[in-house]
Scaffold this active site. Structure first.
Site, PDB file in Angstrom:
ATOM      1  N   ASN A  41      36.778  -5.499  20.940  1.00  0.00           N
ATOM      2  CA  ASN A  41      37.412  -5.159  22.220  1.00  0.00           C
ATOM      3  C   ASN A  41      38.934  -5.130  22.059  1.00  0.00           C
ATOM      4  O   ASN A  41      39.620  -4.237  22.579  1.00  0.00           O
ATOM      5  CB  ASN A  41      37.051  -6.195  23.296  1.00  0.00           C
ATOM      6  CG  ASN A  41      35.565  -6.256  23.594  1.00  0.00           C
ATOM      7  OD1 ASN A  41      34.809  -5.345  23.254  1.00  0.00           O
ATOM      8  ND2 ASN A  41      35.121  -7.336  24.231  1.00  0.00           N
ATOM      9  N   ASN A 178      43.262 -18.762  27.721  1.00  0.00           N
ATOM     10  CA  ASN A 178      43.110 -18.825  29.182  1.00  0.00           C
ATOM     11  C   ASN A 178      43.249 -20.293  29.587  1.00  0.00           C
ATOM     12  O   ASN A 178      43.523 -21.163  28.742  1.00  0.00           O
ATOM     13  CB  ASN A 178      41.799 -18.161  29.640  1.00  0.00           C
ATOM     14  CG  ASN A 178      40.563 -18.907  29.149  1.00  0.00           C
ATOM     15  OD1 ASN A 178      40.623 -20.084  28.785  1.00  0.00           O
ATOM     16  ND2 ASN A 178      39.432 -18.229  29.136  1.00  0.00           N
ATOM     17  N   THR A 207      46.716 -16.900  30.202  1.00  0.00           N
ATOM     18  CA  THR A 207      46.319 -15.980  31.270  1.00  0.00           C
ATOM     19  C   THR A 207      45.668 -16.821  32.367  1.00  0.00           C
ATOM     20  O   THR A 207      44.897 -17.755  32.077  1.00  0.00           O
ATOM     21  CB  THR A 207      45.343 -14.911  30.754  1.00  0.00           C
ATOM     22  OG1 THR A 207      44.206 -15.553  30.159  1.00  0.00           O
ATOM     23  CG2 THR A 207      46.003 -14.025  29.700  1.00  0.00           C
ATOM     24  N   ASP A 239      40.437  -9.724  26.489  1.00  0.00           N
ATOM     25  CA  ASP A 239      40.587  -9.003  25.217  1.00  0.00           C
ATOM     26  C   ASP A 239      41.528  -7.809  25.387  1.00  0.00           C
ATOM     27  O   ASP A 239      42.348  -7.517  24.498  1.00  0.00           O
ATOM     28  CB  ASP A 239      39.223  -8.516  24.716  1.00  0.00           C
ATOM     29  CG  ASP A 239      38.267  -9.662  24.479  1.00  0.00           C
ATOM     30  OD1 ASP A 239      38.732 -10.755  24.100  1.00  0.00           O
ATOM     31  OD2 ASP A 239      37.054  -9.460  24.683  1.00  0.00           O
ATOM     32  N   ALA A 269      40.986  -3.056  33.525  1.00  0.00           N
ATOM     33  CA  ALA A 269      39.690  -3.334  32.876  1.00  0.00           C
ATOM     34  C   ALA A 269      38.742  -4.086  33.813  1.00  0.00           C
ATOM     35  O   ALA A 269      37.524  -3.905  33.738  1.00  0.00           O
ATOM     36  CB  ALA A 269      39.911  -4.126  31.591  1.00  0.00           C
ATOM     37  N   ARG A 272      36.213  -2.007  36.160  1.00  0.00           N
ATOM     38  CA  ARG A 272      35.154  -1.171  35.572  1.00  0.00           C
ATOM     39  C   ARG A 272      34.117  -2.046  34.871  1.00  0.00           C
ATOM     40  O   ARG A 272      34.427  -3.158  34.452  1.00  0.00           O
ATOM     41  CB  ARG A 272      35.758  -0.218  34.536  1.00  0.00           C
ATOM     42  CG  ARG A 272      36.772   0.709  35.125  1.00  0.00           C
ATOM     43  CD  ARG A 272      37.440   1.464  34.001  1.00  0.00           C
ATOM     44  NE  ARG A 272      38.479   2.307  34.540  1.00  0.00           N
ATOM     45  CZ  ARG A 272      39.530   2.716  33.872  1.00  0.00           C
ATOM     46  NH1 ARG A 272      39.686   2.361  32.613  1.00  0.00           N
ATOM     47  NH2 ARG A 272      40.420   3.487  34.440  1.00  0.00           N
ATOM     48  N   GLY A 274      31.549  -3.234  31.828  1.00  0.00           N
ATOM     49  CA  GLY A 274      31.485  -3.262  30.369  1.00  0.00           C
ATOM     50  C   GLY A 274      32.787  -3.718  29.752  1.00  0.00           C
ATOM     51  O   GLY A 274      33.804  -3.894  30.434  1.00  0.00           O
TER      52      GLY A 274
HETATM   53  O1  RIB Z   1      35.430 -11.361  25.707  1.00  0.00           O
HETATM   54  C1  RIB Z   1      34.284 -10.616  26.039  1.00  0.00           C
HETATM   55  C2  RIB Z   1      33.377 -10.529  24.857  1.00  0.00           C
HETATM   56  O2  RIB Z   1      32.933 -11.823  24.521  1.00  0.00           O
HETATM   57  C3  RIB Z   1      32.118  -9.735  25.054  1.00  0.00           C
HETATM   58  O3  RIB Z   1      32.282  -8.367  24.773  1.00  0.00           O
HETATM   59  C4  RIB Z   1      31.109 -10.447  24.171  1.00  0.00           C
HETATM   60  O4  RIB Z   1      30.638  -9.670  23.124  1.00  0.00           O
HETATM   61  C5  RIB Z   1      31.802 -11.706  23.696  1.00  0.00           C
HETATM   62  O5  RIB Z   1      32.275 -11.580  22.413  1.00  0.00           O
END
Ligand code: RIB
Length: 312
Positions: A41, A178, A207, A239, A269, A272, A274
């Site tokens: 990510n 965080n 954060t 992320d 982010a 949305r 995902g």
């Molecule tokens: O930070 C979010 C992520 O944490 C997700 O995408 C999941 O895969 C975990 O790694």
């Protein structure tokens, strides 16, 4: 150039009214898979921010779950350094997203746990190394040490929360956490400002969700208020923040501007579904910042008070 070394997971996401308590079964609604993993990510966020070419070192199994992960990273133009582990499956994450946009995540690390110190590629040409804690701690420490020895700035997102060895902190230039991770690293007592001050890293960023974020750089505190949004899914927002922060820093932005860019990207982010699917491109982030006026003086004072800083 930016190198992200870390995890890639296929996220199995179910939406439900609320996140189940221990022992509780919740009847959820729709189910979908999304490319995720904190490392991947962050690599996608860095690449979409467009400041510098982004590379990623990752472990993947030789299985069908790896296919959408590679496709998403390639789609964002992340250059991959893949360690293929036929005996270990691609990482997976099981996520429940509640109607109030919160989540609970359980990760099965699989191939992510196979990343070893010797897998680090040559760091020639890289300015920043971005790390998280979904790969073995021994590997993370070795990568940070190698980067520091070669003059590459080390940015560590200490997620998921773990105690950090002093050796890792000693080789970290920027630490991003965080609120919960801050307590794990700095202890549970004192204000946010006091906790930030206890960590012996030049720059520490925390954060704070809908409050915004706060950084301590050497002796000075820098704050950034949250952007007003209606969140639908906060998965991957942290992320997005980390990847965009590093991209902004690699562009030479000062910390205040870099925090603003990263916060705006993280806010988008959250609107949305995902993880990687929710990460914006640089142009969208810039337009979002232009549309949203500066936070009010009142909100700034509230954030200062929340962090335990005196009002201005
Ligand atoms: O930070 C979010 C992520 O944490 C997700 O995408 C999941 O895969 C975990 O790694």
């Amino acid at each position: 150039m930016i190198l992200v070394a870390g995890s890639a997971n296929l996220d199995f996401v179910v939406r439900a009214h609320h996140i189940p308590s221990p022992g509780e079964t919740v009847l959820g609604r729709d189910f979908k898979t999304y490319p995720g993993g904190k490392g991947a990510n962050q690599a996608v966020a860095s690449a979409r921010a467009g400041a510098a070419p982004t590379h990623m070192l990752l472990g993947l199994g030789d299985d069908a779950f790896a296919v959408p992960l590679e496709a998403s990273l390639h789609g964002a133009y992340v250059q991959l350094h893949t360690i293929r582990t036929p005996d270990h499956p691609t990482g997976t994450a099981f996520i429940c997203v509640s109607d109030d946009a919160e989540n609970a995540i359980t990760v099965a690390p699989g191939a992510n746990a196979q990343l070893r110190p010797e897998h680090l590629p040559s760091l020639k040409g890289f300015t920043h190394l971005l790390l998280q804690l979904e790969t073995p701690m021994e590997t993370v420490v070795a990568y940070a040490k190698a980067a520091r020895a070669q003059g590459v700035a080390v940015v560590l997102n200490a997620a998921p929360a773990q105690h950090l060895p002093a050796e890792l902190l000693a080789h970290t230039d920027v630490l991003v956490v965080n609120e919960g991770e801050l307590a794990t690293v700095a202890g549970h007592n004192g204000s946010i400002a006091e906790c930030l001050s206890r960590i012996d890293v030049p720059t520490v960023v925390v954060t704070l969700g809908h409050h915004g974020c706060c950084a301590r750089q050497h002796g000075a505190f820098i704050l950034q208020g949250a952007f007003p949004i209606k969140p639908v899914d906060t998965t991957g927002a942290g992320d997005t923040f980390c990847g965009c922060l590093v991209a902004a820093m690699s562009r030479g932005l000062g910390l205040q501007e870099a925090l603003q860019f990263a916060s705006a990207a993280g806010a988008i982010a959250c609107t949305r579904l995902g993880a990687q699917s929710s990460i914006p491109e640089a142009a969208e982030v810039s337009a979002f910042i232009a549309q949203h006026p500066k936070t009010s003086a009142e909100a700034d004072q509230t954030l200062r008070a929340f962090c335990g800083l005196p009002s201005l």
